[in-house]
Design a protein around this motif. Structure first.
Motif, PDB file in Angstrom:
ATOM      1  N   GLY A   1      19.981 -73.209 123.253  1.00 49.27           N
ATOM      2  CA  GLY A   1      20.306 -72.999 121.848  1.00 49.27           C
ATOM      3  C   GLY A   1      21.412 -71.969 121.623  1.00 49.27           C
ATOM      4  N   HIS A   2      21.965 -71.415 122.699  1.00 49.75           N
ATOM      5  CA  HIS A   2      23.045 -70.424 122.552  1.00 49.75           C
ATOM      6  C   HIS A   2      24.406 -71.081 122.739  1.00 49.75           C
ATOM      7  N   LYS A   3      25.434 -70.375 122.291  1.00 49.43           N
ATOM      8  CA  LYS A   3      26.797 -70.899 122.441  1.00 49.43           C
ATOM      9  C   LYS A   3      27.393 -70.473 123.772  1.00 49.43           C
ATOM     10  N   VAL A   4      28.242 -71.341 124.289  1.00 51.43           N
ATOM     11  CA  VAL A   4      29.083 -70.977 125.432  1.00 51.43           C
ATOM     12  C   VAL A   4      30.513 -71.282 125.005  1.00 51.43           C
ATOM     13  N   ILE A   5      31.396 -70.320 125.197  1.00 51.68           N
ATOM     14  CA  ILE A   5      32.801 -70.535 124.841  1.00 51.68           C
ATOM     15  C   ILE A   5      33.598 -70.790 126.113  1.00 51.68           C
ATOM     16  N   LEU A   6      34.289 -71.917 126.155  1.00 52.63           N
ATOM     17  CA  LEU A   6      35.215 -72.180 127.265  1.00 52.63           C
ATOM     18  C   LEU A   6      36.620 -71.899 126.753  1.00 52.63           C
ATOM     19  N   THR A   7      37.452 -71.281 127.595  1.00 53.75           N
ATOM     20  CA  THR A   7      38.818 -70.941 127.164  1.00 53.75           C
ATOM     21  C   THR A   7      39.839 -71.537 128.148  1.00 53.75           C
ATOM     22  N   PRO A   8      39.878 -72.877 128.260  1.00 52.88           N
ATOM     23  CA  PRO A   8      40.824 -73.479 129.206  1.00 52.88           C
ATOM     24  C   PRO A   8      42.275 -73.229 128.781  1.00 52.88           C
ATOM     25  N   LEU A   9      43.165 -73.180 129.758  1.00 51.12           N
ATOM     26  CA  LEU A   9      44.596 -73.056 129.466  1.00 51.12           C
ATOM     27  C   LEU A   9      45.153 -74.463 129.278  1.00 51.12           C
ATOM     28  N   LEU A  10      46.417 -74.530 128.845  1.00 49.28           N
ATOM     29  CA  LEU A  10      47.008 -75.858 128.593  1.00 49.28           C
ATOM     30  C   LEU A  10      47.010 -76.717 129.850  1.00 49.28           C
ATOM     31  N   HIS A  11      47.225 -76.074 131.010  1.00 50.77           N
ATOM     32  CA  HIS A  11      47.313 -76.863 132.238  1.00 50.77           C
ATOM     33  C   HIS A  11      45.981 -76.982 132.977  1.00 50.77           C
ATOM     34  N   THR A  12      44.902 -76.467 132.388  1.00 52.17           N
ATOM     35  CA  THR A  12      43.584 -76.586 133.043  1.00 52.17           C
ATOM     36  C   THR A  12      43.203 -78.069 133.121  1.00 52.17           C
ATOM     37  N   ASP A  13      42.689 -78.464 134.283  1.00 53.32           N
ATOM     38  CA  ASP A  13      42.281 -79.845 134.520  1.00 53.32           C
ATOM     39  C   ASP A  13      41.206 -80.257 133.506  1.00 53.32           C
ATOM     40  N   THR A  14      41.462 -81.305 132.739  1.00 52.93           N
ATOM     41  CA  THR A  14      40.524 -81.683 131.673  1.00 52.93           C
ATOM     42  C   THR A  14      39.194 -82.199 132.251  1.00 52.93           C
ATOM     43  N   HIS A  15      39.265 -82.808 133.458  1.00 60.13           N
ATOM     44  CA  HIS A  15      38.009 -83.269 134.077  1.00 60.13           C
ATOM     45  C   HIS A  15      37.160 -82.067 134.485  1.00 60.13           C
ATOM     46  N   ALA A  16      37.844 -81.030 134.973  1.00 66.63           N
ATOM     47  CA  ALA A  16      37.125 -79.817 135.372  1.00 66.63           C
ATOM     48  C   ALA A  16      36.441 -79.203 134.145  1.00 66.63           C
ATOM     49  N   THR A  17      37.167 -79.135 133.034  1.00 70.58           N
ATOM     50  CA  THR A  17      36.587 -78.563 131.804  1.00 70.58           C
ATOM     51  C   THR A  17      35.392 -79.406 131.347  1.00 70.58           C
ATOM     52  N   ALA A  18      35.545 -80.737 131.417  1.00 66.40           N
ATOM     53  CA  ALA A  18      34.451 -81.623 130.978  1.00 66.40           C
ATOM     54  C   ALA A  18      33.211 -81.437 131.852  1.00 66.40           C
ATOM     55  N   LEU A  19      33.440 -81.249 133.155  1.00 69.75           N
ATOM     56  CA  LEU A  19      32.302 -81.068 134.069  1.00 69.75           C
ATOM     57  C   LEU A  19      31.552 -79.765 133.745  1.00 69.75           C
ATOM     58  N   ILE A  20      32.306 -78.686 133.536  1.00 68.28           N
ATOM     59  CA  ILE A  20      31.660 -77.395 133.233  1.00 68.28           C
ATOM     60  C   ILE A  20      30.924 -77.473 131.893  1.00 68.28           C
ATOM     61  N   LYS A  21      31.535 -78.197 130.951  1.00 62.43           N
ATOM     62  CA  LYS A  21      30.870 -78.391 129.656  1.00 62.43           C
ATOM     63  C   LYS A  21      29.522 -79.096 129.861  1.00 62.43           C
ATOM     64  N   SER A  22      29.509 -80.145 130.702  1.00 61.21           N
ATOM     65  CA  SER A  22      28.258 -80.884 130.949  1.00 61.21           C
ATOM     66  C   SER A  22      27.207 -79.980 131.594  1.00 61.21           C
ATOM     67  N   LEU A  23      27.644 -79.114 132.517  1.00 57.42           N
ATOM     68  CA  LEU A  23      26.676 -78.232 133.181  1.00 57.42           C
ATOM     69  C   LEU A  23      26.027 -77.282 132.169  1.00 57.42           C
ATOM     70  N   TRP A  24      26.859 -76.721 131.276  1.00 56.74           N
ATOM     71  CA  TRP A  24      26.303 -75.810 130.268  1.00 56.74           C
ATOM     72  C   TRP A  24      25.392 -76.561 129.300  1.00 56.74           C
ATOM     73  N   GLN A  25      25.794 -77.783 128.948  1.00 54.77           N
ATOM     74  CA  GLN A  25      24.937 -78.564 128.040  1.00 54.77           C
ATOM     75  C   GLN A  25      23.586 -78.843 128.704  1.00 54.77           C
ATOM     76  N   ALA A  26      23.625 -79.079 130.019  1.00 55.26           N
ATOM     77  CA  ALA A  26      22.369 -79.300 130.743  1.00 55.26           C
ATOM     78  C   ALA A  26      21.484 -78.055 130.695  1.00 55.26           C
ATOM     79  N   CYS A  27      22.115 -76.887 130.567  1.00 51.48           N
ATOM     80  CA  CYS A  27      21.347 -75.625 130.459  1.00 51.48           C
ATOM     81  C   CYS A  27      20.838 -75.420 129.032  1.00 51.48           C
ATOM     82  N   GLY A  28      21.158 -76.346 128.130  1.00 49.68           N
ATOM     83  CA  GLY A  28      20.674 -76.261 126.746  1.00 49.68           C
ATOM     84  C   GLY A  28      21.638 -75.554 125.807  1.00 49.68           C
ATOM     85  N   ALA A  29      22.872 -75.290 126.275  1.00 46.65           N
ATOM     86  CA  ALA A  29      23.829 -74.538 125.457  1.00 46.65           C
ATOM     87  C   ALA A  29      24.718 -75.470 124.620  1.00 46.65           C
ATOM     88  N   HIS A  30      25.280 -74.912 123.533  1.00 47.01           N
ATOM     89  CA  HIS A  30      26.276 -75.617 122.716  1.00 47.01           C
ATOM     90  C   HIS A  30      27.644 -75.082 123.130  1.00 47.01           C
TER      91      HIS A  30
END
Ligand code: NAD
Length: 288
Positions: free
Chosen positions: A145-174
Motif C-alpha cells: 500500500g506504499h508508494k515507490v518512486i522510480l526515477t529512470p533517465l531518458l536512456h534507461t532501458d524501458t524493459h528494465a524499468t518495467a521489470l523493476i516496476k513489476s517487482l515492486w508491484q509484487a511487493c504490494g507497492a504503487h
C-alpha cells in the motif's frame, strides 16, 4: 528480455529495506531465486535463518555474476563503494536498481564510476520505512500500500524499468515515476526536513540533564512529532550530505516560515497567527 519467474534477484544490504524487499519477493514466490549479500556476515546468516532469502551470498562480484537483478539497499554513503565493485562485472543482460533516499547523488556516483550512467540502472525509492533498522526489523509487508518512486533517465532501458516496476508491484507497492531533481526536492520537503526538525527539537530539549526531566511531562503531541528522532543517525547523516542542496533549501524555507510565526507572536498579530494555524490545520486534514 528477462521473465520474472526465471530471474535470480540479489539483494545487496539486508537491512530494514533490503531485507523487507527480499522477504516480500520470497513470500510471493514469483522469482526463481532471491539471494542476499551484506557486508555483515551475521546479517546474511540471520536473513537466511529467518527465511528472508533463498540463498546466502558471501562474495559480491560472484553473486552479481549469477544474478539477473541486483537491488542495492545499502546506506547512501556506501552506494559508491558498492557501485565501484560492479564496474568490472559484465552487466549486459542484467538490471541494477536501488532504494537510496536521494537520487541525484547516486546518479552522479554512477556517472563518475561508469563514465555514463548504465542504461540497465533503474533508480528507485520506496516511500516506506520506519525508525527501526537492520535485518531483524525487516518484514514482508513493509511496502504494502506504499508508494515507490522510480526515477529512470531518458536512456534507461524501458524493459528494465518495467521489470523493476513489476517487482515492486509484487511487493504490494504503487509505483510512480518522477524526474530525479523533482524527486530530491519533494523528498527534501516531505521526508528529510521533518526528520531534521525532529532530531533538532529533541536535541535542543535534551541538551542538558536538567532539561531531560521535562520529557516526563511530554504528552501525545511530543510523541507524535518526535517518533522519527529515534531513526538511525548514520542513515540521516548520509541523507543530509547526499541531498545537501535540496535539504538546505528546505531548511531555509522552513526557517523563513518559523521566523514569520515568531514575528506574529512578538507582534501579537492574531490575524497572521490564526492564518498560519488555519491553513496548516486545513492542509493536514486533507492528508490521509
Ligand atoms: P539498514 O541500516 O537497516 O540496512 C543497511 C544494510 O546495509 C545493513 O545491513 C548494513 O550491514 C549493510 N551495508 C552497509 N554497507 C554495506 C556495504 N558496503 N556492502 C554491503 N552491505 C552494506 O538501512 P535501511 O533503512 O534498510 O536503508 C537502506 C537504504 O534504503 C538507504 O540507502 C536508505 O537511504 C534507503 N531508505 C531507507 C528508508 C527507511 O525508512 N529506513 C526508506 C526508504 C529508503
Amino acid at each position: 528480455r528477462l521473465q520474472i519467474n526465471r530471474i535470480r534477484v540479489l539483494v545487496v544490504g539486508l537491512g530494514l529495506i533490503g531485507g523487507s524487499f527480499a522477504a516480500a519477493l520470497k513470500e510471493k514466490g514469483i522469482c526463481h531465486e532471491v539471494a542476499g549479500y551484506d557486508c555483515s556476515r551475521d546479517s546474511v546468516d540471520i536473513a537466511f535463518e529467518n527465511g528472508l532469502i533463498d540463498s546466502p551470498c558471501y562474495d559480491l562480484p560472484d553473486g552479481v555474476g549469477r544474478a539477473d537483478v541486483v537491488m542495492l539497499a545499502v546506506p547512501m554513503l556506501a552506494m559508491p563503494a558498492v557501485l565501484q565493485q560492479l564496474v568490472d562485472v559484465p552487466l549486459a543482460g542484467k538490471v541494477v536498481t536501488d532504494v537510496g533516499s536521494c537520487k541525484g547523488s547516486l546518479i552522479e556516483s554512477a556517472r563518475q564510476l561508469f563514465g555514463e550512467v548504465p542504461a540497465c540502472l533503474v533508480p528507485g525509492h520506496p516511500i516506506a520505512g520506519s525508525e527501526k533498522s537492520g535485518v531483524t526489523a525487516a518484514r514482508p509487508d513493509l511496502f504494502k500500500g506504499h508508494k515507490v518512486i522510480l526515477t529512470p533517465l531518458l536512456h534507461t532501458d524501458t524493459h528494465a524499468t518495467a521489470l523493476i516496476k513489476s517487482l515492486w508491484q509484487a511487493c504490494g507497492a504503487h509505483v510512480d515515476s518522477m524526474d530525479i531533481g523533482h524527486h530530491d526536492e519533494v523528498l527534501a520537503l516531505t521526508s528529510h526536513l521533518p526528520h531534521f526538525l525532529a532530531f533538532s527539537l529533541v536535541d535542543t530539549l535534551a541538551g542538558n540533564r536538567e532539561n531531560q526531566e521535562i520529557f516526563r511531562y511530554a504528552a501525545g503531541g511530543f510523541r507524535d512529532f518526535t517518533r522519527i528522532a529515534g531513526s538511525d543517525p548514520t542513515m540521516w547523516h548520509d541523507i543530509a550530505l547526499g541531498n545537501r542542496d535540496a535539504v538546505l533549501q528546505a531548511l531555509d524555507r522552513f526557517t523563513e516560515g518559523l521566523e514569520g510565526l515568531r514575528n506574529a507572536i512578538i507582534n501579537k498579530d492574531s490575524q497572521r497567527m490564526l492564518g498560519i494555524f488555519e491553513r496548516a490545520s486545513t492542509a493536514r486534514q486533507h492528508f490521509t
